[in-house]
Design a protein around this motif. Structure first.
Motif, mmCIF file in Angstrom:
data_model
loop_
_atom_site.group_PDB
_atom_site.id
_atom_site.type_symbol
_atom_site.label_atom_id
_atom_site.label_comp_id
_atom_site.label_asym_id
_atom_site.label_seq_id
_atom_site.Cartn_x
_atom_site.Cartn_y
_atom_site.Cartn_z
ATOM 1 N N SER A 241 94.138 49.269 19.356
ATOM 2 C CA SER A 241 95.592 49.384 19.432
ATOM 3 C C SER A 241 96.011 50.730 20.017
ATOM 4 O O SER A 241 97.038 50.823 20.695
ATOM 5 C CB SER A 241 96.209 49.197 18.046
ATOM 6 O OG SER A 241 95.769 50.201 17.150
ATOM 7 N N SER A 242 95.213 51.785 19.754
ATOM 8 C CA SER A 242 95.492 53.098 20.329
ATOM 9 C C SER A 242 95.452 53.030 21.844
ATOM 10 O O SER A 242 96.353 53.524 22.538
ATOM 11 C CB SER A 242 94.467 54.122 19.834
ATOM 12 O OG SER A 242 94.494 54.240 18.442
ATOM 13 N N ALA A 245 98.362 50.937 23.331
ATOM 14 C CA ALA A 245 99.644 51.641 23.303
ATOM 15 C C ALA A 245 99.787 52.541 24.525
ATOM 16 O O ALA A 245 100.841 52.582 25.172
ATOM 17 C CB ALA A 245 99.766 52.457 22.019
ATOM 18 N N VAL A 246 98.723 53.278 24.856
ATOM 19 C CA VAL A 246 98.729 54.156 26.024
ATOM 20 C C VAL A 246 98.851 53.338 27.301
ATOM 21 O O VAL A 246 99.640 53.664 28.198
ATOM 22 C CB VAL A 246 97.443 55.014 26.066
ATOM 23 C CG1 VAL A 246 97.394 55.827 27.357
ATOM 24 C CG2 VAL A 246 97.375 55.933 24.864
ATOM 25 N N SER A 248 100.106 50.298 27.804
ATOM 26 C CA SER A 248 101.395 49.624 27.983
ATOM 27 C C SER A 248 102.456 50.583 28.515
ATOM 28 O O SER A 248 103.257 50.206 29.380
ATOM 29 C CB SER A 248 101.849 49.002 26.660
ATOM 30 O OG SER A 248 101.974 49.987 25.658
ATOM 31 N N ILE A 249 102.462 51.814 28.010
ATOM 32 C CA ILE A 249 103.454 52.794 28.471
ATOM 33 C C ILE A 249 103.131 53.272 29.881
ATOM 34 O O ILE A 249 104.001 53.305 30.759
ATOM 35 C CB ILE A 249 103.503 54.008 27.512
ATOM 36 C CG1 ILE A 249 103.982 53.570 26.125
ATOM 37 C CG2 ILE A 249 104.425 55.097 28.060
ATOM 38 C CD1 ILE A 249 103.867 54.635 25.066
ATOM 39 N N THR A 281 103.476 59.995 28.604
ATOM 40 C CA THR A 281 102.130 59.480 28.332
ATOM 41 C C THR A 281 101.129 60.595 28.035
ATOM 42 O O THR A 281 100.359 60.482 27.081
ATOM 43 C CB THR A 281 101.634 58.620 29.512
ATOM 44 O OG1 THR A 281 102.596 57.601 29.768
ATOM 45 C CG2 THR A 281 100.305 57.976 29.185
ATOM 46 N N LEU A 284 101.691 61.513 24.480
ATOM 47 C CA LEU A 284 101.326 60.505 23.493
ATOM 48 C C LEU A 284 99.822 60.309 23.362
ATOM 49 O O LEU A 284 99.340 59.948 22.289
ATOM 50 C CB LEU A 284 101.985 59.165 23.841
ATOM 51 C CG LEU A 284 103.510 59.093 23.704
ATOM 52 C CD1 LEU A 284 104.014 57.741 24.156
ATOM 53 C CD2 LEU A 284 103.928 59.379 22.273
ATOM 54 N N ASN A 285 99.081 60.520 24.462
ATOM 55 C CA ASN A 285 97.629 60.314 24.420
ATOM 56 C C ASN A 285 96.958 61.043 23.264
ATOM 57 O O ASN A 285 96.272 60.425 22.446
ATOM 58 C CB ASN A 285 96.996 60.720 25.750
ATOM 59 C CG ASN A 285 97.101 59.641 26.809
ATOM 60 O OD1 ASN A 285 97.357 58.485 26.495
ATOM 61 N ND2 ASN A 285 96.919 60.010 28.057
ATOM 62 N N ILE A 288 98.276 59.710 19.720
ATOM 63 C CA ILE A 288 97.782 58.379 19.355
ATOM 64 C C ILE A 288 96.305 58.421 19.007
ATOM 65 O O ILE A 288 95.866 57.897 17.977
ATOM 66 C CB ILE A 288 98.046 57.372 20.493
ATOM 67 C CG1 ILE A 288 99.549 57.097 20.616
ATOM 68 C CG2 ILE A 288 97.311 56.060 20.241
ATOM 69 C CD1 ILE A 288 99.930 56.277 21.821
ATOM 70 N N ARG A 292 95.217 58.584 14.779
ATOM 71 C CA ARG A 292 94.663 57.296 14.351
ATOM 72 C C ARG A 292 93.134 57.297 14.346
ATOM 73 O O ARG A 292 92.517 56.252 14.250
ATOM 74 C CB ARG A 292 95.177 56.190 15.272
ATOM 75 C CG ARG A 292 96.679 56.003 15.237
ATOM 76 C CD ARG A 292 97.112 54.974 16.263
ATOM 77 N NE ARG A 292 96.524 53.682 15.975
ATOM 78 C CZ ARG A 292 97.066 52.779 15.165
ATOM 79 N NH1 ARG A 292 98.214 53.034 14.575
ATOM 80 N NH2 ARG A 292 96.492 51.612 14.961
#
Length: 310
Positions: A241-242, A245-246, A248-249, A281, A284-285, A288, A292
């Motif tokens: 999922s991590s 998420a990256v 998709s953005i 991005t 967020l990398n 995320i 997690r």
């Protein structure tokens, strides 16, 4: 004013959100926070991946490479954009504009391929755990990263060769930074071939990796659903999922920018969207992957205790 040779061009004027001073203030605050988090987070992941022997695995090798790319990507544009927020008519030299544009193209193209490689790494780890280290050998991992850089360099090199050489006196780029689409709009010379190559290379560098990621995670999902262990299933979903998420953005924002029909001028909405893959991005990398991930958090506290004990 007639067409002038590129050697006579000293620079360009950049138009960000200068027509919206309140929005520019909010934009500056967001960009500053995003850059500081990106700088600290990606830098920390690189340090931890090198310093902690437990993180000397293919997964963290690719994560380290991703953090290194994001670190350069944000530093290539964001500091200059932050300074320009306080300048009424920010300018950029012709050589700096080219460097900013082509470095960004090289890094973004590399990251597109690298994210697909990371998906394959997760597939090998989850679907073929007994043969994982044989499949993802260090030689193969280095080859994959080097191959992604070589492919991105080849695309960037062709873009450099096909760039326009004549401009018509309009030296205003409707963007925060030097961006290829906005740059081509200023040319007097025929940019038809350049635009065709830009669209074809965008399709080539975006669609196959993204399709590969979708198919790969589909197979991973089926494998996870067949797992009997609830803990193993939860760990696999958390790891994947991590990455999703990256992906998709990153892919979502770039596809909006480069796979849509091109318009004559760049809107403020498109300029803000470009910030998503240029600054959001990379921020967020590390958040995320580190928040997690037990291994990264464990390596961080181990490093802190080691420094405090000295």
């Amino acid at each position: 004013m007639g067409a002038s040779n590129e050697t006579l061009i000293t620079g360009f004027i950049l138009i960000g959100l200068s027509k919206h001073p309140r929005a520019q203030t909010v934009f500056f605050g967001f960009l500053l926070v995003a850059y500081l988090i990106s700088l600290f987070g990606n830098g920390l992941i690189i340090i931890l991946s090198i310093a902690d022997p437990q993180l000397h695995t293919p997964m963290y090798f690719f994560l380290c490479a991703l953090s290194f790319i994001d670190l350069i990507l944000t530093s290539n544009t964001v500091p200059e954009v932050l300074v320009n927020c306080f300048i009424h008519r920010p300018t950029i030299s012709f050589s700096r504009c080219l460097a900013q544009m082509y470095i960004g193209l090289l890094l973004i193209s590399t990251e597109c391929v690298l994210l697909a490689i990371m998906a394959y790494d997760r597939f090998a780890a989850i679907c073929q755990p007994l043969h994982y280290m044989q499949i993802m050998s260090w030689r193969f991992c280095i080859f994959l990263v080097a191959g992604s850089v070589a492919l991105a360099f080849f695309i960037t090199l062709i873009t450099v060769v096909l760039r326009p050489t004549d401009f018509c006196g309009q030296h205003t780029i409707n963007h925060f930074v030097c961006e290829l689409e906005s740059f081509l709009k200023l040319a007097c010379s025929d940019t038809h071939i350049s635009e065709i190559f830009m669209h074809l290379s965008s399709l080539f560098i975006l669609i196959p990796p993204f399709s590969f990621i979708v198919v790969t995670y589909g197979r991973i999902g089926l494998a996870v659903l067949r797992m009997r262990s609830t803990q193993g299933r939860r760990k696999a979903f958390s790891t994947c999922s991590s990455h999703l998420a990256v992906v998709s953005i990153f892919y979502g924002t770039i596809m909006i920018m480069y796979l849509k029909p091109q318009e004559k001028c760049v809107s403020d909405k498109e300029k803000v969207i470009s910030v998503a893959y240029g600054a959001l991005t990379p921020m967020l990398n590390p958040l995320i992957y580190s928040l997690r991930n037990r291994d990264v958090k464990g390596a961080f506290w181990k490093l802190v205790r080691r420094k405090m004990s000295k």
